[in-house]
Design a protein around this motif. Structure first.
Motif, PDB file in Angstrom:
ATOM      1  N   LEU A  43      46.761  25.850  42.050  1.00  0.00           N
ATOM      2  CA  LEU A  43      46.755  24.437  42.397  1.00  0.00           C
ATOM      3  C   LEU A  43      45.357  23.924  42.671  1.00  0.00           C
ATOM      4  O   LEU A  43      44.999  22.806  42.303  1.00  0.00           O
ATOM      5  N   ARG A  44      44.523  24.739  43.339  1.00  0.00           N
ATOM      6  CA  ARG A  44      43.209  24.258  43.762  1.00  0.00           C
ATOM      7  C   ARG A  44      42.180  24.339  42.641  1.00  0.00           C
ATOM      8  O   ARG A  44      41.308  23.488  42.543  1.00  0.00           O
ATOM      9  N   ARG A  45      42.256  25.364  41.807  1.00  0.00           N
ATOM     10  CA  ARG A  45      41.284  25.543  40.730  1.00  0.00           C
ATOM     11  C   ARG A  45      39.857  25.473  41.272  1.00  0.00           C
ATOM     12  O   ARG A  45      39.029  24.677  40.839  1.00  0.00           O
ATOM     13  N   ALA A  46      39.587  26.290  42.276  1.00  0.00           N
ATOM     14  CA  ALA A  46      38.272  26.238  42.925  1.00  0.00           C
ATOM     15  C   ALA A  46      37.200  26.743  41.982  1.00  0.00           C
ATOM     16  O   ALA A  46      37.409  27.667  41.210  1.00  0.00           O
ATOM     17  N   THR A  47      36.038  26.114  42.074  1.00  0.00           N
ATOM     18  CA  THR A  47      34.901  26.513  41.253  1.00  0.00           C
ATOM     19  C   THR A  47      33.848  27.262  42.046  1.00  0.00           C
ATOM     20  O   THR A  47      33.134  28.093  41.500  1.00  0.00           O
ATOM     21  N   ASP A  48      33.686  26.954  43.339  1.00  0.00           N
ATOM     22  CA  ASP A  48      32.665  27.645  44.117  1.00  0.00           C
ATOM     23  C   ASP A  48      33.181  29.010  44.518  1.00  0.00           C
ATOM     24  O   ASP A  48      34.371  29.242  44.685  1.00  0.00           O
ATOM     25  N   ASP A  49      32.238  29.941  44.674  1.00  0.00           N
ATOM     26  CA  ASP A  49      32.595  31.343  44.931  1.00  0.00           C
ATOM     27  C   ASP A  49      33.319  31.511  46.250  1.00  0.00           C
ATOM     28  O   ASP A  49      34.238  32.314  46.365  1.00  0.00           O
ATOM     29  N   ASP A  50      32.883  30.754  47.295  1.00  0.00           N
ATOM     30  CA  ASP A  50      33.498  30.917  48.605  1.00  0.00           C
ATOM     31  C   ASP A  50      34.972  30.531  48.557  1.00  0.00           C
ATOM     32  O   ASP A  50      35.838  31.254  49.036  1.00  0.00           O
ATOM     33  N   ALA A  51      35.269  29.365  47.963  1.00  0.00           N
ATOM     34  CA  ALA A  51      36.663  28.934  47.882  1.00  0.00           C
ATOM     35  C   ALA A  51      37.464  29.863  46.976  1.00  0.00           C
ATOM     36  O   ALA A  51      38.625  30.173  47.264  1.00  0.00           O
ATOM     37  N   ALA A  52      36.867  30.307  45.878  1.00  0.00           N
ATOM     38  CA  ALA A  52      37.581  31.223  44.990  1.00  0.00           C
ATOM     39  C   ALA A  52      37.932  32.520  45.713  1.00  0.00           C
ATOM     40  O   ALA A  52      39.037  33.057  45.540  1.00  0.00           O
ATOM     41  N   PHE A  53      37.018  33.027  46.519  1.00  0.00           N
ATOM     42  CA  PHE A  53      37.307  34.251  47.275  1.00  0.00           C
ATOM     43  C   PHE A  53      38.435  33.999  48.269  1.00  0.00           C
ATOM     44  O   PHE A  53      39.322  34.850  48.452  1.00  0.00           O
ATOM     45  N   ARG A  54      38.428  32.838  48.913  1.00  0.00           N
ATOM     46  CA  ARG A  54      39.487  32.517  49.872  1.00  0.00           C
ATOM     47  C   ARG A  54      40.844  32.478  49.194  1.00  0.00           C
ATOM     48  O   ARG A  54      41.837  33.000  49.719  1.00  0.00           O
ATOM     49  N   TYR A  55      40.900  31.885  48.014  1.00  0.00           N
ATOM     50  CA  TYR A  55      42.185  31.796  47.325  1.00  0.00           C
ATOM     51  C   TYR A  55      42.614  33.142  46.763  1.00  0.00           C
ATOM     52  O   TYR A  55      43.822  33.405  46.644  1.00  0.00           O
ATOM     53  N   ARG A  56      41.677  33.989  46.421  1.00  0.00           N
ATOM     54  CA  ARG A  56      42.055  35.349  46.029  1.00  0.00           C
ATOM     55  C   ARG A  56      42.680  36.095  47.201  1.00  0.00           C
ATOM     56  O   ARG A  56      43.659  36.830  47.035  1.00  0.00           O
ATOM     57  N   LEU A  57      42.119  35.906  48.406  1.00  0.00           N
ATOM     58  CA  LEU A  57      42.722  36.525  49.588  1.00  0.00           C
ATOM     59  C   LEU A  57      44.133  35.997  49.820  1.00  0.00           C
ATOM     60  O   LEU A  57      45.048  36.764  50.163  1.00  0.00           O
ATOM     61  N   LEU A  58      44.322  34.689  49.653  1.00  0.00           N
ATOM     62  CA  LEU A  58      45.665  34.122  49.811  1.00  0.00           C
ATOM     63  C   LEU A  58      46.623  34.693  48.772  1.00  0.00           C
ATOM     64  O   LEU A  58      47.790  34.963  49.076  1.00  0.00           O
ATOM     65  N   ARG A  59      46.143  34.893  47.550  1.00  0.00           N
ATOM     66  CA  ARG A  59      47.007  35.463  46.515  1.00  0.00           C
ATOM     67  C   ARG A  59      47.381  36.896  46.872  1.00  0.00           C
ATOM     68  O   ARG A  59      48.544  37.303  46.723  1.00  0.00           O
ATOM     69  N   TRP A  60      46.391  37.684  47.338  1.00  0.00           N
ATOM     70  CA  TRP A  60      46.702  39.063  47.735  1.00  0.00           C
ATOM     71  C   TRP A  60      47.682  39.092  48.905  1.00  0.00           C
ATOM     72  O   TRP A  60      48.596  39.916  48.937  1.00  0.00           O
ATOM     73  N   LEU A  61      47.483  38.190  49.866  1.00  0.00           N
ATOM     74  CA  LEU A  61      48.410  38.117  50.998  1.00  0.00           C
ATOM     75  C   LEU A  61      49.807  37.742  50.516  1.00  0.00           C
ATOM     76  O   LEU A  61      50.810  38.318  50.972  1.00  0.00           O
ATOM     77  N   GLY A  62      49.870  36.792  49.589  1.00  0.00           N
ATOM     78  CA  GLY A  62      51.172  36.415  49.045  1.00  0.00           C
ATOM     79  C   GLY A  62      51.839  37.562  48.319  1.00  0.00           C
ATOM     80  O   GLY A  62      53.055  37.772  48.450  1.00  0.00           O
ATOM     81  N   ASN A  63      51.069  38.312  47.547  1.00  0.00           N
ATOM     82  CA  ASN A  63      51.646  39.471  46.845  1.00  0.00           C
ATOM     83  C   ASN A  63      52.185  40.498  47.833  1.00  0.00           C
ATOM     84  O   ASN A  63      53.266  41.072  47.631  1.00  0.00           O
ATOM     85  N   ALA A  64      51.414  40.753  48.914  1.00  0.00           N
ATOM     86  CA  ALA A  64      51.868  41.722  49.920  1.00  0.00           C
ATOM     87  C   ALA A  64      53.152  41.241  50.594  1.00  0.00           C
ATOM     88  O   ALA A  64      54.077  42.044  50.829  1.00  0.00           O
ATOM     89  N   LEU A  65      53.233  39.943  50.898  1.00  0.00           N
ATOM     90  CA  LEU A  65      54.445  39.416  51.531  1.00  0.00           C
ATOM     91  C   LEU A  65      55.649  39.549  50.607  1.00  0.00           C
ATOM     92  O   LEU A  65      56.758  39.881  51.057  1.00  0.00           O
TER      93      LEU A  65
END
Length: 837
Positions: free
Chosen positions: A394-416
């Motif tokens: 949904l966010r389609r982040a371009t900056d590295d910091d936001a992209a890393f944050r959304y990768r963490l959210l994706r990993w957390l979602g996968n674990a859940l």
């Protein structure tokens, strides 16, 4: 489970506090031997309870703390004796002898040293034995925990086990009813109610107001702060105020519980339920509040985790449902489960012959009640995991910091999602304890992540308020560092949530306080803190001295700016080196044992970093000899410009194109460098001038000399000269050679002189020639058009353009010609050059 986590956290905080100073008296080693033997015998048996194991472990830890404190006893005297022994010189080798007085003194000192070291050695040995006992107890406890975790309970999917849960609720209801009715029939309880009636009425009234209106009032205040005010930090203040929507209703529930306890109409069983209600309400409201911060209701409001606006309503609902599931699990684990065996047994005392049957029925009842709750929580976790996974798309982040944050959210979602599938499956099969160990820590972990995000947002808002930053306060260094610190502080909490015991954390804390050994040097938190504090003080003192030299002392001397910068830089290097030595000495770190390692490393570092070392040494040479200084105009190879800064590794040159060129210092020391302004700013200017042949050379020289002498930057001593330097191919060549008082204006003077030369030559009719060339071709007939056919020649007869065919006609293919018939240019007789003057 929530109460258990809170108790564990409180105990962890108490355990993390520094241990009180041990008594100066030596430990009672005889008593320790008896305690150690008893504990070892008890641990070897299989009938000891977990509670008794924890108590014995705590006792052994206290003994170990005494031994650790005794290890440092007499350390000052031991250090003094070692220094005295070293002062006597090395002991004689085998077969050698030394002076009798020195030998007697050495023997006396060694004997005293052995006596002083004996208590420390005994304490070290006892501490080592205590460590072994503690490790055995921890191993036994972990094995029992693993057995409980993998224990197979009666399956909730089997209808045979359902009546056990019904029987549990029936017994609980009957017990509560009988207890309450009995208390209502007691006259003394009515007397207690009349005596406490004013207090009870006040508590109930305040509790009702807080429960019914408190949250709504705080919500309206939050909306008013966001909509009606424009003060700075209103989002931070409104966020803190919004937490009142949780605190006020919970406070009302606590007051209501106190009022019910004052009536004396309820027994300990129902009062235990009432005492848990505020905690359950807090968990539910906390889930609702965190959901509102992570998935804001207001459009355009920044989420604590930067969640997209799509799906926020669903996220708030799932957060509330997770809080509800967690609260119900707290009731089940902290109120129903502890009393299940007594209730199903019919009384507080269960006959031995029925104990096994009652235990099975109680286990079946808890399993039947736990599994539906696990399935409910797993469904919510599954949907929450899907919602978090969608954020990256949904966010389609371009900056590295936001992209890393959304990768963490994706990993957390996968674990859940994985946990939400595995945990209820285990619970339905019968591994209820394993399912609980997965599903509820996952929910609490999600809550901890949300709390960390909210706290980091509060820090960012506070930083924006203090530093007055308008854009991207969350991306500042201070908020990011604060978030990192919060994550570090949350690690012990997450460890406790996922089943790590407080004792395990305490062992890590003890090992951390004791320190680690690196090459024979023990680094502990106290040593590191002392080292850091002393070095920071020395560093600050060095910077203060540098500032005083640069701003107050050196400007009053006759030392040039380059020398002043060299003194300031040298003072900084020496000060930092001295501060490091003082810090190491104060911390008591002995680096002699690292000398061999350092020597070996220095060889490899010397080969790997030889260029850096060369540049460093060259930088020191530049600062000492000062062949160049800041502000000098230098030329190095193909680069030239103004020296902007000189560091120990490189020098920065600002070119005339306003670009910075970083030159390694080794190139400045070993290579050829032209310094145009070192010592003085004078420099010579050469202006080449060419005039046409036939001009009056004397007049030209006089004119050029007048132009040079008239310029204000041209020095008269030495006087400028105009030289007739030669006969060129196109012109008579002259040069103006003049010394400028400021060579930095060389190009401006050159331009101005060229303007004046053009003006004077135009006024006096002097011609400035320019090159012309005439090209002569040999055998020009070879480049004529090829011959055409007879018919084509007739068709085109009389046409003015012999080389142009008639429309619709073309050339015939020419016959082959030898190479010597082709057009040629020759330097000698083909192309002849001449001047057209």
């Amino acid at each position: 489970m929530i109460l258990h986590i809170l108790r564990v956290l409180a105990l962890a905080l108490l355990c993390a506090m520094p241990v009180a100073a041990q008594e100066s008296t030596a430990p009672d080693y005889a008593a320790w031997e008896r305690v150690a033997s008893d504990v070892q015998d008890a641990v070897s048996g299989a009938e000891i309870s977990d509670q008794r194991l924890s108590e014995m472990r705590a006792d052994i830890v206290r003994w170990r703390n005494q031994f650790i404190g005794a290890q440092s006893a007499g350390s000052d005297q031991i250090g003094t004796l070692k220094a005295q022994i070293e002062a006597l010189g090395p002991a004689p080798a085998e077969g050698e002898s030394e002076d009798a007085t020195i030998a007697a003194r050495r023997s006396e000192l060694n004997s005293t040293l052995a006596k002083l070291q004996a208590p420390s050695l005994a304490a070290t040995e006892a501490a080592s034995r205590a460590d072994g006992i503690i490790r055995n107890i921890d191993r036994l406890i972990r094995e029992r925990q693993a057995d409980k975790l993998l224990r197979l309970s009666p399956s909730a999917a089997n209808p045979v086990n359902w009546p056990a849960a019904v029987s549990l609720f029936r017994w609980m209801g009957a017990w509560i009813y009988d207890e309450t009715v009995w208390r209502f029939t007691r006259p003394i309880n009515w007397d207690t109610l009349r005596n406490n009636a004013p207090l009870i009425a006040g508590l109930v009234l305040v509790a009702a107001v807080l429960l019914l209106r408190g949250g709504r009032w705080m919500g309206r205040l939050t909306e008013w702060l966001l909509d009606k005010t424009s003060m700075r930090g209103r989002e931070l203040i409104s966020g803190v105020v919004s937490f009142g929507q949780v605190l006020l209703p919970v406070l009302g529930a606590v007051l209501l519980t106190l009022a019910l306890a004052r009536t004396a109409f309820f027994g300990p069983i129902i009062l235990g339920f009432f005492n848990l209600l505020p905690w359950v309400l807090f968990v539910i409201l906390m889930g609702w509040w965190l959901g509102g911060r992570i998935f804001p209701t207001r459009s355009g409001m920044v989420s604590a985790l930067n969640i997209a606006e799509a799906g926020r309503a669903e996220g708030r609902f799932h957060a509330l449902m997770l809080g509800l599931a967690l609260g119900l699990n707290a009731l089940l684990s902290d109120w129903i489960a502890p009393r299940a065996q007594d209730y199903l047994g019919g009384s507080g005392d269960v006959a031995p012959e029925k104990a096994a049957e009652v235990a099975v029925r109680a286990d079946a009842a808890i399993s039947v009640l736990s599994v539906p709750l696990q399935v409910f929580a797993a469904l919510i976790l599954f949907r929450m995991g899907q919602l978090l996974r969608r954020q990256e798309g949904l966010r389609r982040a371009t900056d590295d910091d936001a992209a890393f944050r959304y990768r963490l959210l994706r990993w957390l979602g996968n674990a859940l999602i994985v946990i939400s599938v595995v945990a209820p499956t285990l619970g339905v099969i019968g591994y209820v304890s394993a399912a609980n160990a997965l599903i509820w820590p996952a929910v609490l972990t999600l809550a901890v992540v949300a709390v960390l995000a909210v706290l980091q947002g509060f820090v960012a808002e506070a930083y924006e308020l203090v530093a007055r930053h308008e854009e991207h306060p969350r991306e500042g260094l201070i908020p990011v560092l604060a978030g990192f610190v919060l994550v570090l502080l949350a690690l012990p909490v997450l460890a406790l949530i996922w089943g790590v015991r407080v004792e395990d954390l305490m062992e890590l804390w003890t090992a951390f306080r004791t320190g680690i050994s690196v090459g024979g040097v023990r680094i502990s938190p106290g040593v590191f803190l002392t080292l850091a504090i002393v070095f920071v003080i020395g560093y600050m003192a060095t910077r203060l001295l540098q500032s005083a030299l640069k701003s107050s002392i050196l400007p009053k001397t006759r030392i040039d700016k380059g020398g002043q910068n060299a003194i300031v830089s040298g003072t900084g290097y020496v000060g930092i080196f001295v501060a490091a030595l003082i810090a190491i000495s104060t911390a008591g770190i002995d680096l002699s044992s690292l000398a061999i390692v350092a020597g070996a490393l220095s060889v490899g570092i010397g080969f790997g970093l030889q260029n850096i070392v060369s540049n460093f040494v060259s930088g020191i040479i530049l600062l000492i000899e000062r062949p160049i200084s800041e502000g000098d105009w230098i030329e190095v190879g193909t680069q030239q410009g103004i020296v902007k800064a000189i560091s120990v590794r490189s020098t920065i040159i600002e070119t005339f194109d306003r670009t910075d060129v970083i030159v390694p210092n080794a190139d400045l020391v070993s290579g050829q460098v032209t310094n145009w302004t070192r010592g003085n700013k004078t420099g010579r200017l050469i202006v080449p001038v060419g005039v046409a042949y036939g001009s009056d050379t004397r007049k030209i020289a006089k004119t050029l000399l007048e132009i040079a002498e008239s310029h204000p930057l041209v020095m008269m001593q030495p006087e400028p000269q105009c030289l007739f330097v030669g006969f060129g191919a196109d012109s008579l060549n002259f040069e103006i050679r003049a010394m400028l008082s400021d060579v930095n204006f060389k190009m401006r003077v050159l331009s101005e002189m060229n303007h004046q030369i053009a003006e004077r030559f135009t006024a006096e009719g002097v011609e400035i020639p320019f090159a012309q060339r005439d090209i002569w071709l040999r055998n020009p007939e070879t480049i004529a058009p090829p011959p055409r056919s007879f018919g084509a020649a007739q068709a085109t007869a009389g046409a003015g353009d012999l080389g142009t065919p008639m429309p619709g006609e073309g050339y015939e293919k020419p016959a082959h010609r030898d190479a010597e018939d082709s057009p040629q240019l020759s330097d000698n007789d083909g192309a002849e050059e001449g001047d057209d003057r």
